[in-house]
Design a protein around this motif. Structure first.
Motif, short mmCIF file in Angstrom:
data_model
loop_
_atom_site.label_atom_id
_atom_site.label_comp_id
_atom_site.label_asym_id
_atom_site.label_seq_id
_atom_site.Cartn_x
_atom_site.Cartn_y
_atom_site.Cartn_z
N ARG A 308 1.46 -24.10 -30.16
CA ARG A 308 0.14 -24.68 -30.33
C ARG A 308 -0.77 -24.08 -29.26
NH1 ARG A 308 -1.14 -28.44 -26.50
NH2 ARG A 308 -2.72 -29.40 -27.83
N ARG A 309 -2.07 -24.22 -29.46
CA ARG A 309 -3.03 -23.75 -28.46
C ARG A 309 -3.16 -24.81 -27.38
NH1 ARG A 309 -9.53 -22.72 -29.25
NH2 ARG A 309 -9.88 -21.57 -27.29
N PRO A 310 -2.83 -24.48 -26.12
CA PRO A 310 -2.90 -25.49 -25.05
C PRO A 310 -4.35 -25.85 -24.73
CG PRO A 310 -2.38 -23.34 -24.14
CD PRO A 310 -2.35 -23.18 -25.63
N THR A 311 -4.53 -27.09 -24.27
CA THR A 311 -5.84 -27.56 -23.83
C THR A 311 -5.71 -28.18 -22.45
OG1 THR A 311 -5.49 -29.75 -24.80
CG2 THR A 311 -6.47 -28.07 -26.23
N GLU A 312 -6.83 -28.50 -21.81
CA GLU A 312 -6.78 -29.15 -20.50
C GLU A 312 -6.09 -30.50 -20.61
OE1 GLU A 312 -10.51 -29.41 -18.57
OE2 GLU A 312 -10.86 -27.24 -18.52
N GLU A 313 -6.35 -31.21 -21.69
CA GLU A 313 -5.74 -32.52 -21.89
C GLU A 313 -4.25 -32.42 -22.17
OE1 GLU A 313 -8.33 -31.38 -23.63
OE2 GLU A 313 -9.97 -32.40 -22.56
N ASN A 314 -3.85 -31.36 -22.87
CA ASN A 314 -2.44 -31.17 -23.23
C ASN A 314 -2.08 -29.70 -23.08
OD1 ASN A 314 0.12 -31.14 -24.27
ND2 ASN A 314 -0.44 -31.90 -26.30
N PRO A 315 -1.53 -29.32 -21.91
CA PRO A 315 -1.22 -27.90 -21.67
C PRO A 315 0.07 -27.42 -22.33
CG PRO A 315 -0.64 -29.21 -19.75
CD PRO A 315 -1.29 -30.15 -20.73
N ARG A 316 0.78 -28.29 -23.01
CA ARG A 316 2.06 -27.89 -23.61
C ARG A 316 1.86 -26.89 -24.75
NH1 ARG A 316 5.45 -33.22 -25.03
NH2 ARG A 316 6.40 -31.65 -26.39
N LEU A 317 2.85 -25.99 -24.88
CA LEU A 317 2.82 -25.02 -25.97
C LEU A 317 3.51 -25.54 -27.23
CD1 LEU A 317 3.57 -21.71 -24.02
CD2 LEU A 317 1.37 -22.43 -24.98
N ASP A 318 4.49 -26.43 -27.05
CA ASP A 318 5.16 -27.00 -28.23
C ASP A 318 4.41 -28.24 -28.70
OD1 ASP A 318 6.12 -28.37 -25.84
OD2 ASP A 318 7.50 -29.42 -27.20
#
Length: 585
Positions: A308-318
């Protein structure tokens, strides 16, 4: 939706009839194509897990017991050994209704119905029924193209037979004649959210008057080709109208993959991997289960093929949908909850099965069916789903909210053998891309029975042989291990290693039946003690057995693992004093 008629092929051939003389009869009703087929009873095994609860337990079996299972012998084999007729690999548990066996083949694609004496009732040829699909790329582990092949068990109902194939086509055939009733091509434009690499690797169930099955885009092997732009596939569970094939609802796993503004790269032990689309959630190969009381469908998911595309709120790749258990409403397909059981898992066949940067095992998907049962907590019962994962753990999850109640330990060491550190003795199996708990765990109303594969070194570039295999029985709440059947290590000139148990465990009337991959055995255990009652050599095998009306059925051949035998058979084992004489109602 695409509907089309395809000619059915009826073949008459000499089969291998029942052996032995017979005061005791197998109870079945003669089937006449001009009459209504007999109804399904508790004695039958009409789908992969026997029932919609996912138990793999035949509660109607009364003939086979722990006292007589040692006398099991071959009653028939289809096709007869040494004859001219050959069939493809049987890679899934045969379904058995009214002593008639139903199965498809992964190679030389066809679907068969056998009579109670092992002779052919009808055959439906898939190569003439399905358009040619996308061919797998060269290279990568264990890749054999089974386009059009059947890797799943059939769902047999009172009047029809349902199954999907590796080209993403789902079929409904007439149970008595084999005539095609309808088919749906999930790669075609008529199917909502169609994808060019959709497949069916899950078996169907009948729930709330709908035929429900998992499928989706199987992109695991395609990134082996560096020119393949990964990945756009998505897992799904779909509900079909059983009479027409119309889509009643379709649940798609996770968010729809989208092109990234800039490619995302992941570096692991095998190098750098670049992704242009994501997150891809891959196909659902977990056969679903159904809780009628709450109106809920449960199933497991595969892992992300791309991040997935990471974001500041959710840096996870999975994504949270990678290696998860999902609950949806049976009437609408609306999501109720999602519980991820193995985080950080993004994998395809171009990647390493173990990432030393994160100390994380990969490809740890949930292919097992969530089994619905209750455990006692204090003075009350709590409804749960029990499910195995390729990370080697078995989980007990609250059926209402998805919270994890209990789990067995997961191995935390690196992929090396001998194991360092020494694993927790309660660990069921080691994680790997072909390892852990694959699918086919069972529950007999009291206890859980899991299979297990140890092949931790497969996560390295220089894999050794599988290290072990076993069947383990535990209390339903996992508070106590009752016994474990450890397969003996094999040492012959051509092979030194373990004997994995990867296919389903069948349960009935105090016995557990399963197959072993390297030693090629059908094994029968006493469910109360784990004592071995019978062991029979069946040849190259991956299929798990089914049990019905005093007989054990198993399919042979394999496109996976160490031994690849691209021809197969169905074998039927029964007691020495029974035959296939008809008992008319």
């Amino acid at each position: 939706m695409l509907l089309a008629l395809c000619p059915m092929t009826l073949v008459a051939t000499a089969g291998c009839g029942a052996q032995g003389s017979a005061p005791l009869a197998v109870n079945y009703v003669a089937e006449d194509i001009d009459s209504k087929p007999p109804p399904i009873t508790d004695e039958d095994w009409p789908t992969y897990n026997h029932d919609d609860k996912g138990w793999r337990f035949n509660n109607g079996e009364s003939r086979l017991t722990a006292k007589n299972a040692s006398t099991l012998g071959l009653k028939w084999r289809f096709p007869p050994e040494g004859g001219e007729l050959k069939i493809g690999v049987v890679h899934a548990t045969p379904s058995v209704v009214n002593s008639h066996a139903y199965f498809g083949t992964a190679t030389d694609p066809a679907f068969y119905k056998l009579k109670p004496d092992g002779t052919l009732a009808w055959v439906y040829r898939l190569n003439q029924a399905t358009p040619q699909g996308k061919i797998l790329p060269q290279g990568g582990p264990n890749l054999i193209d089974v386009d059009n092949g059947v890797m799943t068990s059939a769902l047999v109902t009172d009047d029809a037979v349902y199954f999907g194939n590796s080209s993403g086509v789902f079929f409904a055939l007439d149970r008595l004649t084999g005539q095609e009733k309808w088919k749906v091509d999930t790669r075609g434009e008529g199917f909502p959210g169609h994808h060019p690499i959709n497949i069916f690797n899950a078996s169907a169930i009948l729930a709330d008057g709908k035929v429900i099955v998992g499928g989706g885009g199987y992109e695991h092997p395609y990134p082996v080709d560096p020119n393949y732009e990964c990945c756009t596939g998505r897992g799904f569970v779909v509900a079909f109208d059983p009479d027409s094939g119309d889509v009643v609802w379709k649940y798609e796993v996770g968010e729809k993959p989208k092109p990234f503004p800039d490619p995302i790269s992941i570096t692991d032990d095998y190098g750098k991997h670049t992704y242009k689309y994501g997150p891809s959630t891959s196909s659902v190969w977990s056969t679903p289960s159904y809780d009628q009381e709450s109106g809920t469908i449960f199933f497991g998911t595969d892992v992300n093929n791309s991040p997935r595309r990471p974001t500041e709120e959710n840096p996870r790749l999975d994504s949270a949908y990678s290696a998860a258990v999902v609950a949806v409403d049976v009437a609408t397909g609306k999501e109720k909850w999602v519980r991820q059981v193995h985080e950080g898992d993004i994998f395809n066949h171009s990647m390493s099965g173990y990432d030393s940067n994160t100390d994380r095992y990969k490809d740890c998907s949930v292919g097992d069916t969530p089994k619905i049962y209750s455990i006692q907590q204090g003075d009350s019962n709590r409804k749960v789903v029990g499910v195995g994962c390729k990370n080697g753990c078995f989980y007990v999850i609250d059926a209402g909210d998805g919270s994890i109640i209990a789990q067995t330990p997961m191995y935390q060491g690196r992929p090396q053998y001998p194991l360092k550190p020494k694993p927790d003795p309660r660990m069921i199996a080691l994680p790997s891309v072909i390892g852990g708990i694959q699918t086919g765990c069972g529950y007999d109303g009291r206890n859980v029975f899991t299979n297990g594969i140890d092949w931790v070194t497969l996560n390295t570039r220089s894999p050794l042989s599988p290290e072990g295999g076993r069947v383990v029985s535990l209390n339903g709440d996992l508070s106590r291990e009752r016994w474990r059947h450890e397969r003996p290590r094999i040492e012959v000139p051509q092979y030194t290693g373990g004997d994995p148990v990867g296919a389903g465990v069948a349960l009935a009337n105090g016995i557990a039946a399963f197959t072993t991959t390297v030693s090629e055995q059908l094994v029968i255990l006493d469910t109360s003690s784990g004592a071995k009652l019978r062991e029979i050599h069946v040849g190259t095998v991956w299929s798990g057995p089914s049990i019905s009306r005093g007989r054990v059925y198993v399919g042979t051949g394999s496109i996976l693992f160490l031994k690849k035998e691209l021809e197969g058979s169905v074998q039927c084992y029964g007691l020495p004093n029974e035959d296939v004489r008809q008992v008319e109602k």
